[in-house]
Design an enzyme around this catalytic site. Structure first.
Site, PDB file in Angstrom:
ATOM      1  N   LYS A 206       0.831  -1.209   0.000  1.00 55.59           N
ATOM      2  CA  LYS A 206       0.000   0.000   0.000  1.00 55.59           C
ATOM      3  C   LYS A 206       0.867   1.262   0.000  1.00 55.59           C
ATOM      4  CE  LYS A 206      -2.047  -0.887   3.971  1.00 55.59           C
ATOM      5  NZ  LYS A 206      -1.421  -2.129   4.422  1.00 55.59           N
TER       6      LYS A 206
ATOM      7  N   ARG B 141      -8.525   0.966   9.608  1.00 58.18           N
ATOM      8  CA  ARG B 141      -8.220  -0.432   9.959  1.00 58.18           C
ATOM      9  C   ARG B 141      -9.261  -1.075  10.849  1.00 58.18           C
ATOM     10  NH1 ARG B 141      -1.803  -1.098   9.757  1.00 58.18           N
ATOM     11  NH2 ARG B 141      -1.409   0.939   8.879  1.00 58.18           N
TER      12      ARG B 141
ATOM     13  N   ARG C  85      12.287  -6.914   5.129  1.00 52.65           N
ATOM     14  CA  ARG C  85      12.199  -5.469   4.881  1.00 52.65           C
ATOM     15  C   ARG C  85      13.074  -4.671   5.852  1.00 52.65           C
ATOM     16  NH1 ARG C  85       6.350  -2.518   5.019  1.00 52.65           N
ATOM     17  NH2 ARG C  85       6.358  -2.861   7.260  1.00 52.65           N
TER      18      ARG C  85
ATOM     19  N   ARG D 190      12.202  -2.439  11.428  1.00 55.67           N
ATOM     20  CA  ARG D 190      11.154  -1.960  12.326  1.00 55.67           C
ATOM     21  C   ARG D 190      10.852  -3.023  13.379  1.00 55.67           C
ATOM     22  NH1 ARG D 190       6.328   0.058   8.471  1.00 55.67           N
ATOM     23  NH2 ARG D 190       5.186  -1.061  10.090  1.00 55.67           N
TER      24      ARG D 190
ATOM     25  N   ARG E  56       0.365  -8.835  13.730  1.00 53.64           N
ATOM     26  CA  ARG E  56      -0.266  -7.892  12.795  1.00 53.64           C
ATOM     27  C   ARG E  56      -1.202  -8.611  11.827  1.00 53.64           C
ATOM     28  NH1 ARG E  56       5.022  -5.596  10.703  1.00 53.64           N
ATOM     29  NH2 ARG E  56       3.912  -4.261   9.236  1.00 53.64           N
TER      30      ARG E  56
END
Ligand code: ADP
Length: 214
Positions: free
Chosen positions: A13, A88, A127, A158, A169
């Site tokens: 996104k 969300r 990532r 992160r 998540r």
């Protein structure tokens, strides 16, 4: 043009939102970026959000509604905005809807990015993200310097891209965000499903086709 980007973490996104925002000449608003900047700057908002974010949980709807309203009312968003990860939960979807009604602005489209979960886990665990400009990278290591457009930020993993937080998540997405899809369907939104597997260019072409064929 107000466009909501919906989809699981790691679906792309942010990357696609960036491209679309540049193309349409409107800002991209990403609650995740706003919250991470607040955490980095140690503001009251950041202090409130940090623990939930590190766990991979959602921050409270009221916090998100505040960010959402402020961002949409900003002069820079007068011509529209791409809302990345801003919605969300179903209360957030309802809240956005009434905020837009108050501003007499329509919600033009909801783009739903679809990718299977194995691919998401693979993407997120590989990532790194620039601490400065937030740009995500694949195949680059923590500690390297970003260098995008002269950015001097350092790449980090992160906290919520650690395996345990990734699982959390995904769970949060299934439990709290997937119902937003039904909410938009029930409320007659112009929702378009985007196959988010493939190269950045493939996905971008699908996004543009989806928007062109409204
Ligand atoms: P991702 O979509 O990859 O999970 P983001 O950078 O968009 O990552 O968001 C990071 C974190 O910020 C989320 O896991 C959550 O804790 C918080 N957050 C961002 N947007 C929202 C939202 N709309 N509602 C609740 N929490 C949010």
């Amino acid at each position: 043009m107000i466009i909501v980007l919906l989809g699981p973490p790691g679906a792309g996104k942010g990357t696609q939102g960036e491209r679309l925002a540049a193309r349409l000449g409107v800002p991209k608003i990403a609650t995740g970026d706003v919250l991470r900047a607040a955490v980095r700057d140690g503001t009251p908002l950041g202090l409130e959000a940090k623990a939930a974010m590190d766990r991979g949980d959602l921050v409270p709807d009221a916090v998100i509604m505040g960010i959402m309203k402020e961002a949409l009312a900003a002069p820079s968003a007068a011509g529209g905005a791409i809302l990345d990860g801003v919605v969300r939960t179903t209360p957030q979807a309802a809240g956005l809807s009434s905020t837009l009604a108050d501003l007499s602005r329509p919600l033009d489209a909801v783009l739903l990015f679809e990718v299977d979960e194995d691919e998401l886990v693979r993407r997120l665990s590989g990532r790194t993200t620039c601490e400065g400009c937030q740009k995500p990278y694949f195949g680059r290591q923590p500690g390297e310097s970003c260098g995008a457009d002269g950015c001097t930020g350092v790449l980090v993993r992160r906290k919520d891209d650690e395996p345990e937080a990734i699982r959390k998540r995904m769970q949060v997405y299934r439990d709290q965000t997937a119902p937003v899809i039904d909410w938009y369907e029930a409320h007659g939104a112009n929702m378009v499903r985007i196959d988010a597997l493939g190269t950045l260019e493939d996905v971008e072409a699908r996004v543009l086709t989806a928007l062109g064929s409204r």
